[in-house]
Write a protein that holds these residues in place. Structure first.
Motif, PDB file in Angstrom:
ATOM      1  N   LEU A   1     -33.469  24.361  37.768  1.00 40.47           N
ATOM      2  CA  LEU A   1     -33.161  25.132  36.474  1.00 40.47           C
ATOM      3  C   LEU A   1     -32.603  26.444  36.793  1.00 40.47           C
ATOM      4  CD1 LEU A   1     -36.558  24.980  34.293  1.00 40.47           C
ATOM      5  CD2 LEU A   1     -34.399  23.453  34.331  1.00 40.47           C
ATOM      6  N   PRO A   2     -31.412  26.900  36.064  1.00 38.82           N
ATOM      7  CA  PRO A   2     -30.974  28.362  36.396  1.00 38.82           C
ATOM      8  C   PRO A   2     -32.067  29.323  36.435  1.00 38.82           C
ATOM      9  CG  PRO A   2     -30.556  27.618  34.141  1.00 38.82           C
ATOM     10  CD  PRO A   2     -31.278  26.438  34.659  1.00 38.82           C
ATOM     11  N   SER A   3     -31.708  30.587  37.068  1.00 38.03           N
ATOM     12  CA  SER A   3     -32.741  31.501  37.350  1.00 38.03           C
ATOM     13  C   SER A   3     -33.260  32.196  35.993  1.00 38.03           C
ATOM     14  CB  SER A   3     -31.970  32.725  38.381  1.00 38.03           C
ATOM     15  OG  SER A   3     -30.733  33.150  37.701  1.00 38.03           O
ATOM     16  N   TYR A   4     -32.534  32.019  34.885  1.00 35.98           N
ATOM     17  CA  TYR A   4     -32.752  32.828  33.700  1.00 35.98           C
ATOM     18  C   TYR A   4     -34.063  31.994  32.935  1.00 35.98           C
ATOM     19  CZ  TYR A   4     -29.676  29.663  31.574  1.00 35.98           C
ATOM     20  OH  TYR A   4     -28.919  28.333  31.195  1.00 35.98           O
ATOM     21  N   GLU A   5     -34.144  30.796  33.474  1.00 34.22           N
ATOM     22  CA  GLU A   5     -35.423  30.050  32.572  1.00 34.22           C
ATOM     23  C   GLU A   5     -36.573  30.404  33.220  1.00 34.22           C
ATOM     24  OE1 GLU A   5     -34.840  27.923  30.233  1.00 34.22           O
ATOM     25  OE2 GLU A   5     -32.847  27.309  30.456  1.00 34.22           O
ATOM     26  N   THR A   6     -37.742  30.464  32.241  1.00 32.35           N
ATOM     27  CA  THR A   6     -38.996  30.643  32.711  1.00 32.35           C
ATOM     28  C   THR A   6     -40.126  29.657  32.281  1.00 32.35           C
ATOM     29  OG1 THR A   6     -39.388  31.991  30.737  1.00 32.35           O
ATOM     30  CG2 THR A   6     -38.548  33.307  32.557  1.00 32.35           C
TER      31      THR A   6
ATOM     32  N   GLU B   1     -17.679  30.198  33.711  1.00 32.76           N
ATOM     33  CA  GLU B   1     -18.048  31.391  34.521  1.00 32.76           C
ATOM     34  C   GLU B   1     -19.163  31.684  34.866  1.00 32.76           C
ATOM     35  OE1 GLU B   1     -16.551  35.979  34.405  1.00 32.76           O
ATOM     36  OE2 GLU B   1     -15.884  34.617  32.791  1.00 32.76           O
ATOM     37  N   PHE B   2     -20.232  31.384  33.992  1.00 30.71           N
ATOM     38  CA  PHE B   2     -21.600  31.639  33.912  1.00 30.71           C
ATOM     39  C   PHE B   2     -22.423  30.444  33.895  1.00 30.71           C
ATOM     40  CE2 PHE B   2     -19.479  35.323  31.928  1.00 30.71           C
ATOM     41  CZ  PHE B   2     -19.773  36.225  32.696  1.00 30.71           C
ATOM     42  N   GLN B   3     -23.731  30.563  34.481  1.00 35.99           N
ATOM     43  CA  GLN B   3     -24.399  29.090  34.423  1.00 35.99           C
ATOM     44  C   GLN B   3     -25.141  29.359  33.060  1.00 35.99           C
ATOM     45  OE1 GLN B   3     -27.080  29.933  37.834  1.00 35.99           O
ATOM     46  NE2 GLN B   3     -28.505  31.227  36.744  1.00 35.99           N
ATOM     47  N   GLY B   4     -25.603  28.011  32.843  1.00 36.22           N
ATOM     48  CA  GLY B   4     -26.183  27.997  31.304  1.00 36.22           C
ATOM     49  C   GLY B   4     -26.068  26.265  30.960  1.00 36.22           C
TER      50      GLY B   4
END
Length: 720
Positions: free
Chosen positions: A326-331, A555-558
């Motif tokens: 998972l990308p770093s913004y997931e919790t 450009e960005f992960q998501g």
């Protein structure tokens, strides 16, 4: 005096040898003879507490005796046992503390429920009253201010004893903020003018002596929180004291009320990033849901692992199953493929350079308490599946049994669906709860379509059987879409990350031969429902629809959906958004490239090919008699090779024959290359297999199967 646990052992020995030989106060106060107890009103009113439980413990100083205290209590209904009165100089926070208290007296349940504790030295004392039998069996239960005291008796040198029953803070908690700082919070006293003193240590602050010797880090007035910014890598424990009514600091303590029982780990090293506060619980649908606190200013990925045992060491991590990135913004993450069982989880961080941080810390990045996913009491099962054409739409209806309503997946294919591998090549139409009993698949192009309805965890379900007329339609539904026969139209839009994970590759199929050929591609963060939804989406390209492919480099992960519509979509009243048709069925995860993903960038070695079209001659040497025989294959003979060699586990021979069919001029070359890769998987030569699954023609011809086996090989090659 000795500890309660020692008393229990000694009492057992005494019973065995009918002798008294113990060095505690029971010598001076022998156990009284048994008298049938008479229930008092306090006993009658004790409904709700277990039998043989002391209640309403009270400690009061004895007037005129500066070194004595009176301890009294009631008993729960049904109490018949003998009770032990224990004393501790530190706060009693758990059963271990209670059992290790020093014995003061042993009292029968038929006696008066009080004792006088004499000749106390200056200090601080807590009391506990426990059943002897339950203590011996270590089955005691603690009830604050019922069978143990939470406020100390304080004996000052040369002064009368007093109780430390002063207002205290409650619900102290510590959490990580800003990456490396500790936020300490508590419920303050309900009046002003109070000074709060904060202490910190690398060991639990569970006694007044430890608090006094700990580091004092702050003194605050009328506050309910404090941020400790002066930390380094380590584990910290905290305590908060208040002043008594005379201005003297009160060191009486309550676990997880005025001091933290569990330490909090702080990482003050940029190379050692670890998530914290991991939890695993069952969500409302019966899946294991894992959550954690994010790492501040972290730009990498989180790797999720599942195991049937706690992931407490490197070898346990190696045997755990890697289930998600998972990308770093997931919790948070819902594990929808675990099946029934008891599981533990770990969440590790991988930095931008691809290095996995394998440090493991209990209750920070791995769970110590398991989550149990139950077997469905009444699992939902599809009993009947039918499809019916209505113009250019298809109505799908079903019947089912069961009440455990987990989501099911609806697949569409232009070929019969007979196996799980067929589902990988089919288009995912939608996911939904079976209780709706009905679904409409809109505006399909001319063609024949089969449908399958399976559970969300179908791929890991070992019991799944695909049955015609049950969970798979037995006959195709025929669609005649005159409006689409001549004009171009899109269907089967899909999106997958490419082999280097640096871009997302879109593929689609077309029907029709004339009309507007320019189509617009949009990138979205949610599924579009109306044309107006495209106004907030990113228009990433306008393409010739006949190209049937496009590569996007976000450009960005998501997580992204894609939609492809005619360039004049705003004027086109017939535009509809359909999953798996002109909108991707599920979002695709995009993460920035790291070195781990670069391992996937393996240049495919040139395969020695026989550049022969039409019939191909393959010479095979038989092992049994040494004779040579010639086998003639046509250019579409991959299935014959699979039947004669692959399915018989003769993988080396299958590789040799499939290699001869892998010429780019052979219409079945992509399939041949794919099964060469599958042969190497069976031989556990994962790096060799990976070369074939990232082959461009294989990924174009069999995108879902190639993506699945590509990920599988990477994990196996890395030892996951």
């Amino acid at each position: 005096m000795i500890k309660i646990t020692k008393i229990i052992f000694s009492v057992t020995v005494l019973a065995a040898f009918s002798a008294i030989n113990a060095g505690f106060l029971v010598d001076e106060n022998p156990e009284p003879r048994k008298i049938k107890p008479v229930e008092s009103q306090a006993v009658v009113n004790s409904v709700g507490f277990p039998a043989d439980t002391a209640l309403n413990i009270t400690v009061t100083p004895v007037p005129g005796s500066p070194n004595s205290a009176r301890i009294s209590w009631d008993l729960s209904r049904g109490s018949r046992d003998t009770f032990i009165v224990g004393r501790s100089s530190s706060v009693i926070s758990d059963t271990s503390d209670a059992l290790n208290a020093l014995s003061v007296r042993i009292i029968s349940s038929s006696d008066k429920n009080f004792i006088i504790d004499k000749n106390l030295a200056p200090g601080q004392y807590y009391y506990v009253v426990l059943s002897k039998k339950l203590s011996a069996a270590k089955k005691i239960e603690l009830f604050p201010n019922e069978n143990y005291t939470t406020n100390p008796l304080i004996i000052d040198d040369g002064k009368n004893p007093r109780m430390g029953a002063l207002p205290k803070i409650s619900k102290i908690s510590a959490s990580i903020v800003e990456g490396k700082n500790v936020l300490l919070s508590w419920v303050p006293l309900n009046f002003g003018g109070v000074k709060y003193t904060i202490y910190r240590s690398n060991e639990p602050l569970n006694t007044p002596e430890k608090v006094r010797s700990a580091e004092k880090i702050a003194e605050l007035n009328d506050r309910d929180r404090f941020i400790d910014r002066n930390t380094s890598t380590g584990t910290y424990f905290y305590a908060v004291t208040t002043d008594d009514y005379s201005g003297n600091e009160d060191f009486s303590l309550l676990p997880d009320e005025s001091f933290t029982v569990r330490g909090i780990k702080v990482f003050n090293n940029d190379d050692s990033v670890v998530v914290s506060s991991i939890k695993a619980v069952l969500d409302e649908k019966g899946y294991a849901k894992i959550s954690w606190l994010n790492i501040q200013n972290f730009d990498g990925s989180y790797e999720i692992y599942r195991s049937i045992q706690p992931v407490i060491s490197a070898d346990k991590l190696d045997s755990a199953e890697h289930i998600a990135s998972l990308p770093s913004y997931e919790t948070a993450f819902s594990d929808k493929r675990s099946g029934a069982g008891t599981f533990y989880y770990a969440v590790l961080s991988r930095n931008k350079s691809g290095t996995l941080n394998r440090e493991l810390y209990a209750e920070y990045n791995y769970t110590v308490e398991p989550v149990s996913v139950p077997v469905a009491e009444d699992p939902v099962k599809v009993l009947l599946l039918k499809s019916e054409a209505k113009g250019t739409d298809v109505n799908i209806i079903w019947k089912y049994s069961g009440t455990d309503y987990k989501d099911h997946l609806l697949f569409r294919s232009d070929a019969p669906i007979k196996s799980k591998s067929d589902l990988l090549q089919a288009s995912l139409v939608d996911a939904f709860d079976l209780r709706r009993n009905y679904y409409k698949d809109f505006n399909l192009p001319t063609g024949s379509y089969y449908y399958a309805l399976v559970s969300e965890n179908y791929y890991s379900d070992k019991n799944l059987v695909l049955e015609n007329g049950v969970n798979v339609t037995s006959i195709p539904v025929e669609i005649k879409n005159d409006s689409a026969d001549l004009n171009y139209s899109v269907h089967s839009l899909s999106a997958i990350r490419n082999d280097s994970a640096s871009e997302i590759r879109l593929t689609w199929s077309i029907s029709g031969s004339e009309g507007l050929g320019n189509y617009s591609i949009f990138r979205l963060t949610s599924f579009p429902k109306t044309k107006e939804d495209l106004s907030s989406a990113a228009l990433i390209a306008t393409v010739d629809i006949k190209s049937e492919t496009y590569s996007d480099k976000p450009e960005f992960q998501g997580r992204y959906y894609y939609a492809i519509v005619p360039e004049d979509y705003l004027k086109n009243e017939s535009i509809r958004f359909q999953k798996g048709v002109n909108v991707t069925s599920v979002p695709v995860m995009f993460m920035k490239q790291n070195s781990f993903q670069k391992d996937e960038e393996i240049v495919i070695e040139e395969i020695e090919k026989k550049k022969v079209t039409g019939n191909i001659k393959i010479t095979e040497k038989r092992k049994d008699d040494g004779d040579r025989e010639e086998i003639k294959y046509s250019s579409d003979s991959v299935d014959l090779i699979l039947k004669n060699y692959f399915y018989k586990k003769r993988y080396n021979e299958a590789i040799r024959h499939l290699s001869a069919l892998s010429s780019s001029k052979n219409p079945e070359s992509a399939k041949a290359l794919f099964y060469i890769g599958r042969c190497y998987v069976e031989k556990k030569e994962y790096y060799k297999a990976l070369k074939y699954f990232i082959n461009k023609s294989v990924k174009a011809s069999m995108p879902k199967q190639a993506a699945f086996w590509q990920d599988y090989c990477i994990k196996k090659a890395k030892g996951k």
